[in-house]
Scaffold this active site. Structure first.
Site, PDB file in Angstrom:
ATOM      1  N   HIS A  33      -2.517  -2.366 -10.498  1.00 12.03           N
ATOM      2  CA  HIS A  33      -3.404  -1.773  -9.495  1.00 12.03           C
ATOM      3  C   HIS A  33      -4.657  -2.622  -9.386  1.00 12.03           C
ATOM      4  CE1 HIS A  33      -5.702   1.209  -7.251  1.00 12.03           C
ATOM      5  NE2 HIS A  33      -4.546   1.760  -6.975  1.00 12.03           N
TER       6      HIS A  33
ATOM      7  N   ASP B 102       2.677   5.281  -7.667  1.00  7.77           N
ATOM      8  CA  ASP B 102       3.939   5.141  -6.956  1.00  7.77           C
ATOM      9  C   ASP B 102       5.156   5.006  -7.864  1.00  7.77           C
ATOM     10  OD1 ASP B 102       2.977   5.250  -4.339  1.00  7.77           O
ATOM     11  OD2 ASP B 102       2.175   3.230  -4.542  1.00  7.77           O
TER      12      ASP B 102
ATOM     13  N   HIS C  98       0.868  -1.186   0.000  1.00  8.17           N
ATOM     14  CA  HIS C  98       0.000   0.000   0.000  1.00  8.17           C
ATOM     15  C   HIS C  98       0.902   1.233   0.000  1.00  8.17           C
ATOM     16  CE1 HIS C  98      -3.463   2.406   0.513  1.00  8.17           C
ATOM     17  NE2 HIS C  98      -3.816   2.122   1.748  1.00  8.17           N
TER      18      HIS C  98
END
Ligand code: ACO
Length: 429
Positions: A307, A363, A268
């Site tokens: 994702h 990210d 996460h």
């Protein structure tokens, strides 16, 4: 006109059931009437990891993962990232509407009035080991705040809830910066409320020796955008934790600490740190094809790719990629960028990644920007937690005011022993 119902036939009994469909869902407790014997518990759905279970009704954030759409309260993330400040977006997420000029001024002032932390919170933070992970310090310190504001447990009083909202959003940057300074052995820098939300955070992080810190406007704005992109993302792991823990009616500091703990995990909030470690491991552009080969062979993952909900592209990743150029003009180019670009180029035209709909997520580039701005890797999840606090609180408030919500308590499918009698220790094998 077709009926808004679902008809189910139980082939074990031959019985048929008609269940209402509302908002394209069936209510799982409607399945309980499906039984073989009268004293059966009734049918449940089995959904480990909540892959297809709606936990609540919400009006905060909309995601269409197939189309790459993310909207807060109906506004596209791209427009908010271009035109707003983080506090403006936090107001939107919490109130449902963008603030007027006057509302934004008073909201910003209210938040700034709550940036300082009790001196005993500072003392508490000094008790951590010299090399304590700043995210561990953050989680524990946010939990400890509940002991400083015992009235926070009065969660059904709107005024009390609002006060804790201001405190949480105002204080999390201070706790975050103090955690960093502690891990560096540097003196704490108190909030400078003449600066913007992000400017003050940079001040508390990086000021050394000067009386007044002047944040670089490009970096200050870049941080605003990164905070906007991370403010909410509907029912991700940490927000689900906030709702679940909050459903026990605990105070918001304890629930926020639980949410932050969920964010600490590498799948996460820890993923952008993992991206930089991966880029370090690859080391140079010419080793990229070899690395991709090992990922395809099942040895590890391409971090920052894939994702749970975005199966086309992550709209936040696209905003960040543009932002990276502006930041690198100020900080100098992060040498790992070329490796990242090459990884992306090869992966996006590789059958393995295309077939599995794996695209760069938020990210993939955020870590490169944070590192170029001078943030150490260990601060990355903390940088995520600061803006996500507004999303967590918005969901907490929505959950508390939803008459359909109760304490979260899922069911299990028990596959253990049936009843068996106790065996005295001398008879055990
Ligand atoms: N690299 C290589 N293969 C991958 C990757 C990846 N990054 N992500 C998924 N896959 C593969 C899986 O191995 C699987 O392959 P298979 O069908 O041959 O078994 C397939 O793609 C489907 O993947 P799942 O694991 O089922 O996808 P899920 O939705 O459960 O996982 C997740 C999503 C956790 C984000 C995953 O893609 C991942 O681990 N990515 C890397 C970590 C990361 O970047 N996390 C950040 C998420 S964004 C955030 O939290 C802010």
């Amino acid at each position: 006109m077709p009926k808004e119902t679902l008809t189910i036939t139980d082939n074990r009994t031959g019985k048929t059931f008609e269940l209402p469909i509302v908002n394209n869902t069936i209510h799982s407790t409607d399945l309980r009437q499906i039984k073989v014997k009268d004293d059966d518990f009734g049918m449940m759905t089995y959904d480990p990891a909540f892959m297809n279970t709606a936990l609540c009704k919400s009006t905060i954030t909309f995601i269409d993962g197939d189309k790459g759409i993310l909207r807060y309260r109906g506004y596209p993330i791209e427009q908010l990232a271009e035109k707003c400040t983080y506090l403006e977006v936090a107001y939107l997420i919490l109130h449902g509407e963008l603030p007027t000029k006057e509302q934004l001024t008073s909201w910003t002032t209210d938040i700034k009035l709550h940036t300082f932390i009790h001196e005993n919170v500072k003392l508490l933070m000094e008790g951590f080991r010299y090399d304590a992970h700043p995210m561990g310090m953050f989680v524990s310190t946010v939990a400890a705040l509940s002991t400083f504001y015992p009235e926070a447990g009065n969660i059904f009083d709107a005024g009390t809830r609002w006060k804790q909202t201001l405190r949480l959003i105002g204080k999390v940057p201070t706790v975050a910066a103090f955690a960093y300074r502690h891990s560096k052995g540097m003196p704490y820098v108190y909030p400078d409320n003449e600066l913007s939300f992000t400017g003050n955070f940079l001040n508390m992080m990086f000021r050394i020796g000067t009386v007044k810190y002047n944040p670089h406007p490009v970096l200050e704005r870049a941080l605003e955008i990164l905070f906007i992109l991370h403010a909410d993302h509907e029912l991700n792991c940490s927000t689900t934790a906030m709702r679940n823990v909050g459903s026990s009616h605990v105070d918001p500091y304890s629930a926020t600490a639980a949410a932050a703990a969920a964010l600490y995990g590498p799948l996460h909030g820890g993923a952008n740190e993992a991206v930089l470690r991966m880029l370090d491991q690859i080391d140079s552009i010419d080793k990229v094809p070899e690395f991709i080969k090992t990922v395809k062979g099942g040895e590890g993952k391409l971090m920052g790719f894939g994702h749970r909900v975005y199966k086309n592209f992550d709209p936040r990743a696209q905003v960040i990629k543009k932002l990276a150029d502006q930041v690198f003009e100020v900080t100098g180019r992060n040498p790992k960028l070329d490796i990242a670009l090459e990884l992306e180029r090869i992966a996006l035209q590789d059958e393995y990644f295309m077939k599995r709909k794996l695209y760069p997520n938020v990210d993939f580039y955020s870590g490169l920007i944070y590192q170029a701005m001078g943030f150490p890797l260990q601060m990355f999840p903390v940088l995520f937690a600061i803006p996500r606090t507004s999303g967590w609180i918005a969901h907490w408030q929505e959950m508390l005011q939803d008459p359909e919500q109760k304490i979260a308590r899922p069911r299990q499918v028990y596959l253990g022993y049936d009843k068996r009698d106790f065996v005295p220790i001398q008879s055990r094998k």
